[in-house]
Design an enzyme around this catalytic site. Structure first.
Site, PDB file in Angstrom:
ATOM      1  N   GLU A  80       0.809  -1.218   0.000  1.00 24.15           N
ATOM      2  CA  GLU A  80       0.000   0.000   0.000  1.00 24.15           C
ATOM      3  C   GLU A  80       0.839   1.264   0.000  1.00 24.15           C
ATOM      4  O   GLU A  80       0.495   2.254  -0.662  1.00 24.15           O
ATOM      5  CB  GLU A  80      -0.959  -0.002   1.193  1.00 24.15           C
ATOM      6  CG  GLU A  80      -2.180  -0.894   1.041  1.00 24.15           C
ATOM      7  CD  GLU A  80      -1.882  -2.373   1.226  1.00 24.15           C
ATOM      8  OE1 GLU A  80      -2.774  -3.197   0.967  1.00 24.15           O
ATOM      9  OE2 GLU A  80      -0.750  -2.702   1.639  1.00 24.15           O
ATOM     10  N   HIS A 127     -10.278  -6.099  10.016  1.00 25.98           N
ATOM     11  CA  HIS A 127     -11.054  -5.825   8.800  1.00 25.98           C
ATOM     12  C   HIS A 127     -12.359  -5.095   9.104  1.00 25.98           C
ATOM     13  O   HIS A 127     -13.230  -5.012   8.246  1.00 25.98           O
ATOM     14  CB  HIS A 127     -11.372  -7.134   8.068  1.00 25.98           C
ATOM     15  CG  HIS A 127     -10.180  -7.781   7.439  1.00 25.98           C
ATOM     16  ND1 HIS A 127      -9.196  -8.382   8.168  1.00 25.98           N
ATOM     17  CD2 HIS A 127      -9.802  -7.906   6.141  1.00 25.98           C
ATOM     18  CE1 HIS A 127      -8.267  -8.879   7.363  1.00 25.98           C
ATOM     19  NE2 HIS A 127      -8.614  -8.595   6.119  1.00 25.98           N
TER      20      HIS A 127
END
Length: 394
Positions: free
Chosen positions: A130, A199
């Site tokens: 990322e 998550h």
């Protein structure tokens, strides 16, 4: 150089982008993607201080674009995909970066089929890194492209926090205006269904303090498409929050092109007794509670704030002046969350109009449990909203 912020005014009508024309986009559609101008100090209205950066300019435009046809039904993820396709067709500088965004079509299929339409260079599959592909997106934006960066999960973008804060948000300011960073950072977040703590994060509060970033949260297929198009056209870096449980919402949207304002809240339900401010998934918890409240004799006004930074204090203020009571409902964490910032802005600007303390319902300050009953207990539920309104309206 403005000292208060690195946000700058976009002028899409006067300076059309590569590949677009006046025929493709009307002046009114372009003007709606306006950006709050940077400014130091504050404006004084009626003897009260009103922060310039927090107040969006308003136009007499309808909340929903009028459609000449019956429109077509889409799921929320399909509406986002439509927005990407339309913008990529008219502007060759728009491109997509992210993990599995290419031939796999993205983890929630927002980019399905885009690689076949536009090629692997404009829909670029990246490694699981990322920080690297976000930094690459910032560099591409500095050189004239308009990247849309997808985080497979918004929690993963914490790995790119340096690129988002020190580069995305600040480079326009630190370069003395030499560089614009027209980048969109988007992806799924929020509490899902037993996705586990890592998550199920709500990162709005992580990004709200970064100077130079704009933040919006979509909640319906209609506003998802309109906000995505506006974010792509903006000259500022925009973070678009999508909730993982809302991708399969279905709604009819216009066949004609439309673009929404990045700084404008949505009046979901007019009312008289209390102003309920919410966004994203909590919009639906609030509307479920509103049915119960109406049966009990209450008339709540529900506003989806949509713009998390800056707040639309024009719409919010007008509602408070009418109801004199405020309830904030969010899925973000209570400590340092969007609700805390919103409550502070309301106290600073509309204190004299309040007849009761502002209440804020937020998620618990704990990692989201995997067990479903415990997961539900960490998030605001409709029954809590009903009880809070009853308390405020005593």
């Amino acid at each position: 150089m403005a000292a208060a912020s690195s946000l700058h005014v976009a002028a899409p009508v006067a300076t059309p982008r590569v590949g677009s024309s006046a025929g493709n986009r009307s002046a009114s559609a372009a003007r709606v993607v306006r950006v709050a101008a940077a400014g130091s100090g504050a404006a004084r209205a009626g003897g009260r201080l009103v922060a310039r950066a927090a107040v969006a300019a308003k136009e007499n435009s309808p909340a929903r674009a009028a459609s000449k046809s019956d429109g077509h039904e889409v799921l929320l993820f399909e509406a986002l995909r439509e927005a990407l396709i339309e913008e990529m067709k008219v502007d060759p500088t728009v491109c997509v970066f992210g993990e599995d965004v290419g031939h796999y079509g993205g983890s929630y299929k927002v980019t399905k089929g885009l690689a076949e339409m536009f090629g692997d260079l404009r829909v670029l599959d990246t490694p699981i890194a990322e920080n690297s592909f976000t930094g690459m997106g910032v560099g591409a934006a500095m050189k004239g492209l308009r990247p849309v960066i997808e985080g497979m999960n918004m929690g993963f973008l914490l790995l790119a926090y340096n690129q988002i804060s020190n580069n995305c948000g600040m480079l326009h300011y630190t370069s003395g205006g030499q560089f614009k960073i027209p980048v969109v950072i988007r992806g799924p977040g929020g509490v899902g269904r037993q996705l586990g703590a890592e998550h199920s994060q709500r990162l709005e509060s992580y990004f709200q303090s970064i100077p130079g970033l704009q933040m919006v949260a979509c909640s319906t297929p209609y506003n998802a498409k309109g906000l995505m198009k506006a974010a792509i056209r903006s000259e500022n870096p925009v973070v678009l929050f999508e909730h993982v449980l809302l991708y399969n919402l279905k709604e009819k949207i216009p066949d004609e092109e439309y673009v929404l304002c990045l700084e404008e809240a949505e009046m979901v339900r007019p009312g008289e007794h209390v102003t309920i401010l919410t966004y994203s998934r909590m919009r639906y918890h609030v509307m479920q509670a509103a049915k119960t409240l109406v049966n009990k004799g209450y008339d709540p006004e529900v506003i989806d704030i949509r713009s998390l930074k800056p707040f639309d204090l024009h719409t919010i203020g007008n509602s408070i002046k009418k109801t004199h009571r405020v309830l904030i409902v969010e899925e973000c964490m209570r400590t340092g969350g969007i609700g805390a910032s919103l409550r502070s802005a309301i106290i600073d600007n509309f204190w004299d109009y309040l007849d009761a303390p502002i209440m804020c319902l937020s998620s618990q300050d704990v990692p989201t449990p995997y067990a479903a009953p415990l997961e539900d207990a960490t998030v605001v539920q409709p029954a809590q909203i009903v009880a809070a309104v009853e308390q405020i309206c005593r």
